[in-house]
Design a protein around this motif. Structure first.
Motif: not given
Length: 214
Positions: A34-45, A47-52, A101-105
């Motif tokens: 989930l954090v990998a998707a949240r940090q992805s360079r692919i914008l739609p992915l 956004i989906v992770a952030m909304v979820l 995880y996102r905060g730690a990274l």
């Protein structure tokens, strides 16, 4: 209170521990993709992770349990109270662990990536060998605090019939009409459960600090 009353409450202890650890482990594992998707360079992915994550964290835990147990469990597929609670709390844990995880990274200086690139390390090697160990140490206190909070959140599972500590306490209070004594004891058990987690977190943090210092 009698010894029998204490043991009646303690019958819920294994369910509380199992629900806490199960949901936390599920969240710790599912939070990684989930954090990998949240940090992805692919914008739609991204956004989906952030909304979820925002949706999962924005809905109260008790409502998630009702959606899964009374909603999906009664109209889509049968599910036991424990599994419904595990699924709901695991889903919430995944969203929260992804943010931890996102905060730690984010706390790891970008120079670490640049230095690794200068050493001709690949992105995956940089992540697993350089960034992840440092991020783990940063995430540990927050993860331990969340684990303690998650243990307290398991009390909502009593609303769908999981026989954990709060459920057993409620049953006993209705039988004995001594709600103050019963729930004070239940609260003490929650405190006693949280102490080892806090202690282990401090020990692990001290160990990691010493390892980094070397």
């Amino acid at each position: 209170m009698s010894t029998a009353d204490v043991f009646a409450i303690l019958r819920g202890l294994p369910w509380t521990v199992a629900l806490t650890l199960g949901a936390f482990l599920a969240g710790a594992v599912l939070g990684m993709p989930l954090v990998a998707a949240r940090q992805s360079r692919i914008l739609p992915l991204r956004i989906v992770a952030m909304v979820l994550i925002q949706i999962v964290r924005g809905i109260p835990p008790i409502l998630w349990l009702f959606i899964i147990f009374f909603g999906l469990g009664m109209s889509v597929f049968p599910i036991s109270p424990f599994n419904a609670a595990l699924a709901g709390l695991g889903l919430i844990a995944a969203a929260n662990m992804a943010e931890i995880y996102r905060g730690a990274l984010a706390s790891i200086h970008f120079g670490q990536w640049e230095a690794s690139s200068a050493l001709n390390l690949g992105r995956w090697s940089t992540l697993t060998d350089v960034v992840a160990p440092q991020a783990f140490r940063v995430a540990l206190p927050s993860a331990a605090s969340y684990l303690i909070g998650l243990m307290k959140e398991t009390a909502v599972a009593s609303t769908i019939g999981v026989s954990e500590l709060a459920f057993q306490g409620n049953q006993l209070s209705q039988l004995t009409f001594r709600g103050l004594e019963v729930f004070a004891l239940v609260g003490m058990f929650y405190i006693l459960l949280s102490l080892p987690v806090a202690w282990l977190s401090r020990v692990a943090d001290s160990y990691l600090q010493a390892k980094v210092a070397r």
